[in-house]
Write a protein that holds these residues in place. Structure first.
Motif, PDB file in Angstrom:
ATOM      1  N   PRO A 271       6.489  10.760  -9.132  1.00 15.98           N
ATOM      2  CA  PRO A 271       5.132  11.300  -9.280  1.00 15.98           C
ATOM      3  C   PRO A 271       4.307  10.546 -10.315  1.00 15.98           C
ATOM      4  O   PRO A 271       3.068  10.532 -10.227  1.00 15.98           O
ATOM      5  N   ALA A 272       4.960   9.903 -11.283  1.00 13.57           N
ATOM      6  CA  ALA A 272       4.223   9.120 -12.281  1.00 13.57           C
ATOM      7  C   ALA A 272       3.449   7.975 -11.639  1.00 13.57           C
ATOM      8  O   ALA A 272       2.439   7.519 -12.180  1.00 13.57           O
ATOM      9  N   LEU A 273       3.886   7.520 -10.472  1.00 15.89           N
ATOM     10  CA  LEU A 273       3.216   6.410  -9.795  1.00 15.89           C
ATOM     11  C   LEU A 273       1.837   6.800  -9.273  1.00 15.89           C
ATOM     12  O   LEU A 273       1.003   5.933  -9.004  1.00 15.89           O
ATOM     13  N   ARG A 274       1.574   8.092  -9.125  1.00 17.72           N
ATOM     14  CA  ARG A 274       0.272   8.511  -8.610  1.00 17.72           C
ATOM     15  C   ARG A 274      -0.858   8.180  -9.576  1.00 17.72           C
ATOM     16  O   ARG A 274      -2.026   8.135  -9.192  1.00 17.72           O
ATOM     17  N   LEU A 275      -0.511   7.905 -10.826  1.00 17.54           N
ATOM     18  CA  LEU A 275      -1.521   7.597 -11.826  1.00 17.54           C
ATOM     19  C   LEU A 275      -1.972   6.146 -11.772  1.00 17.54           C
ATOM     20  O   LEU A 275      -2.924   5.764 -12.431  1.00 17.54           O
ATOM     21  N   SER A 290       4.579   2.982  -2.393  1.00 19.07           N
ATOM     22  CA  SER A 290       6.038   3.085  -2.460  1.00 19.07           C
ATOM     23  C   SER A 290       6.591   3.864  -1.281  1.00 19.07           C
ATOM     24  O   SER A 290       7.647   3.506  -0.733  1.00 19.07           O
ATOM     25  N   LEU A 291       5.895   4.921  -0.862  1.00 25.02           N
ATOM     26  CA  LEU A 291       6.339   5.660   0.320  1.00 25.02           C
ATOM     27  C   LEU A 291       6.240   4.785   1.565  1.00 25.02           C
ATOM     28  O   LEU A 291       7.102   4.857   2.453  1.00 25.02           O
ATOM     29  N   THR A 292       5.205   3.962   1.627  1.00 24.43           N
ATOM     30  CA  THR A 292       5.055   3.062   2.772  1.00 24.43           C
ATOM     31  C   THR A 292       6.188   2.045   2.809  1.00 24.43           C
ATOM     32  O   THR A 292       6.736   1.730   3.880  1.00 24.43           O
ATOM     33  N   VAL A 293       6.548   1.502   1.637  1.00 26.12           N
ATOM     34  CA  VAL A 293       7.651   0.537   1.565  1.00 26.12           C
ATOM     35  C   VAL A 293       8.960   1.202   1.984  1.00 26.12           C
ATOM     36  O   VAL A 293       9.764   0.608   2.710  1.00 26.12           O
ATOM     37  N   ILE A 320       8.604   1.417  -9.947  1.00 22.88           N
ATOM     38  CA  ILE A 320       8.503   2.452 -10.979  1.00 22.88           C
ATOM     39  C   ILE A 320       8.226   1.880 -12.372  1.00 22.88           C
ATOM     40  O   ILE A 320       7.877   2.627 -13.290  1.00 22.88           O
ATOM     41  N   GLY A 321       8.344   0.570 -12.534  1.00 23.93           N
ATOM     42  CA  GLY A 321       8.014  -0.042 -13.826  1.00 23.93           C
ATOM     43  C   GLY A 321       6.532  -0.283 -14.012  1.00 23.93           C
ATOM     44  O   GLY A 321       6.103  -0.690 -15.105  1.00 23.93           O
ATOM     45  N   MET A 346      14.699   1.166 -15.584  1.00 19.00           N
ATOM     46  CA  MET A 346      14.381   2.571 -15.319  1.00 19.00           C
ATOM     47  C   MET A 346      15.179   3.104 -14.134  1.00 19.00           C
ATOM     48  O   MET A 346      15.652   4.251 -14.144  1.00 19.00           O
ATOM     49  N   ALA A 347      15.326   2.265 -13.101  1.00 22.37           N
ATOM     50  CA  ALA A 347      16.086   2.689 -11.914  1.00 22.37           C
ATOM     51  C   ALA A 347      17.539   2.956 -12.280  1.00 22.37           C
ATOM     52  O   ALA A 347      18.129   3.963 -11.864  1.00 22.37           O
ATOM     53  N   ARG A 348      18.111   2.053 -13.066  1.00 31.79           N
ATOM     54  CA  ARG A 348      19.509   2.247 -13.473  1.00 31.79           C
ATOM     55  C   ARG A 348      19.662   3.519 -14.301  1.00 31.79           C
ATOM     56  O   ARG A 348      20.620   4.277 -14.138  1.00 31.79           O
TER      57      ARG A 348
END
Length: 501
Positions: A271-275, A290-293, A320-321, A346-348
């Motif tokens: 959800p942070a990506l919406r910003l 990201s949802l499209t990917v 996400i970075g 962040m993913a790890r």
């Protein structure tokens, strides 16, 4: 809009307005029962002989209506666990009762597994999701405590005058929910989710797997009760997320988690990506990109193979970075320099918090780290050295990286999209050309550690490792060298090292 007005019809479901729609679904259920009659009739007879009832229940009934083949058969019964075990010991080829304290006994016969559970009427404390196990006395009481109405249908395996005569039971209108591709709870959703908050994640999972949409009251309850998911262990959350990500439309399930606020507690990076607006300004935001990917990566998988969870997780997490690396450029626009480096860390961290195995954490992190490497080279600028490094760094993940990079091309400009795909086609051709001459999967120095020690008269130690790394870099840069040339290069490097010491 919180949920799709018309959810995707992933299965061959009839139009709800068709007067024959119910008959179609019932015929499918009957067909499954008929097919399993040689197995089910003797089992039903054994329960009837003990004065007990037996019902095929839940997922197998729902799946039959959807035209899906359910490999496991779940049953509920009036019989108590000890009676179930006695019947299955006589009927089955192998029986196990590891779940007997919860009323469940399992068996296998002719390769078919069955799981039979005593009617339940559990009580929940509202603190954990672990109920006080209480056995019930009625089918309706058992069905109403289930997660969703579409999973609360049952087929009673009756014997009437010695004839096998199955009877359908649907006390909470689950059939109507299947017809309308709707997820609703048998009880008020607030009661259902307070009893077991994991059901909120299961809702998102079924959206992904079945193409159903949650009922408005279910959506509202998920939004209002999202924080309740913190009562669930990371291991259980991980298991549900994997089922969601393995579904036919994982992007829809993830979107439901974000829209309801559940993702704030289990995947806050999403959800942070919406910003953040995508730097190309071609998408509403990085979140939608990201949802499209994720969708495109899923579509690139081989439909004959199992879902590629590492690829799907990398597709979802690849950007996400960006929030942490966003910078406004002079003259307008934004940049996200090194977001792949930050994103990999962040993913790890997130996957580790969700208790994923080490190999999943490392592979997803590496895919996120590498996903921008391709964009660092323009068309026709891939040197042999760059190709070797790309293949070497990806290692066994190269096929997944190919799909991730292609999925990451989401531009709406057809000309640009064709150019990007053509450029990547060219890269894959270069990889094939060089692989035909060299073993790119096993790029190693032309001299091994023992040879290095012998040539430089060294004992094992850090200097040998440093020399090995130099020869590995030389191999990547220039390709294979003949032995004399490799020895000469090593000696020249060693002389330079000693003169600098």
């Amino acid at each position: 809009m919180t949920t799709p007005a018309t959810p995707p019809n992933l299965f061959d479901l009839p139009n709800p307005d068709d007067p024959n729609a119910v008959a179609v679904l019932m015929a499918r259920v009957q067909g499954v029962v008929d097919k399993q009659k040689p197995l089910l009739a003797p089992l039903a007879e054994a329960f009837v002989a003990r004065g007990e009832s037996l019902y095929l229940v839940g997922g197998p009934v729902r799946d039959a209506m959807l035209g899906k083949v359910s490999h496991d058969l779940d049953f509920t019964t009036s019989a108590r666990p000890e009676v179930i075990r006695e019947i299955l010991d006589a009927w089955g080829e192998k029986t196990w009762d590891t779940g007997i304290e919860y009323g469940t006994v399992s068996a296998v016969k002719h390769g078919q597994q069955v799981e039979i559970t005593t009617f339940r009427a559990d009580l929940y404390d509202g603190v954990t999701r672990n109920p006080e196990v209480t056995f019930g006395d009625t089918l309706d009481g058992d069905l109403v405590r289930r997660d969703f109405a579409c999973n609360a249908m049952a087929v009673e395996l009756l014997l009437i005058d010695g004839t096998f005569a199955p009877q359908f039971h649907d006390p909470v209108d689950g059939l109507e929910d299947v017809l309308h591709r709707r997820l609703d709870t048998p009880q008020a959703p607030e009661v259902s989710f307070r009893d077991d908050p994991l059901r909120m994640l299961r809702a998102a999972r079924f959206v992904s797997q079945l193409g159903f949409a949650v009922a408005p009251r279910v959506f509202d309850a998920m939004r209002d009760m999202a924080e309740e998911i913190t009562r669930i262990t990371a291991e259980r959350v991980q298991a549900e997320l994997d089922k969601l990500m393995s579904g036919a439309q994982p992007w829809e399930g993830i979107d439901l988690l974000v829209q309801t606020g559940l993702a704030e507690h289990v995947l806050p990076e999403i959800p942070a990506l919406r910003l953040e607006r995508d730097e190309h300004m071609q998408h509403k935001d990085v979140y939608r990109h990201s949802l499209t990917v994720l969708r495109k990566a899923t579509e690139l998988e081989d439909p004959e193979e199992e879902p590629d969870l590492k690829l799907r997780w990398a597709a979802l997490l690849h950007d996400i970075g960006k929030p942490a690396t966003r910078a406004v450029k002079e003259g307008g626009g934004v940049s996200f320099h090194h977001h792949e480096v930050v994103g990999a860390k962040m993913a790890r961290k997130r996957l580790k918090a969700l208790k994923y195995p080490k190999h999943v954490i490392e592979d997803v992190g590496q895919l996120v780290f590498l996903h921008m490497r391709f964009h660092g080279f323009g068309e026709g600028q891939w040197t042999d050295s760059a190709v070797r490094r790309y293949v070497t760094d990806a290692g066994e993940l190269l096929p997944k990286l190919h799909k991730l990079v292609r999925a990451d091309s989401t531009t709406r400009n057809p000309k640009k999209a064709r150019r990007l795909q053509r450029t990547y086609d060219h890269l894959e051709e270069r990889i094939a050309e060089i692989a035909a001459k060299e073993d790119l999967a096993r790029v190693r120095p032309d001299l091994d550690g023992n040879e290095i020690m012998q040539i430089l008269d060294l004992n094992p130690g850090p200097e040998v490792g440093k020399a090995w790394k130099y020869m590995k870099e030389l191999r990547l840069e220039r390709g294979e060298l003949d032995h004399d040339e490799a020895v000469a290069e090593l000696k020249a490097w060693w002389e330079q090292e000693r003169s600098n010491a």
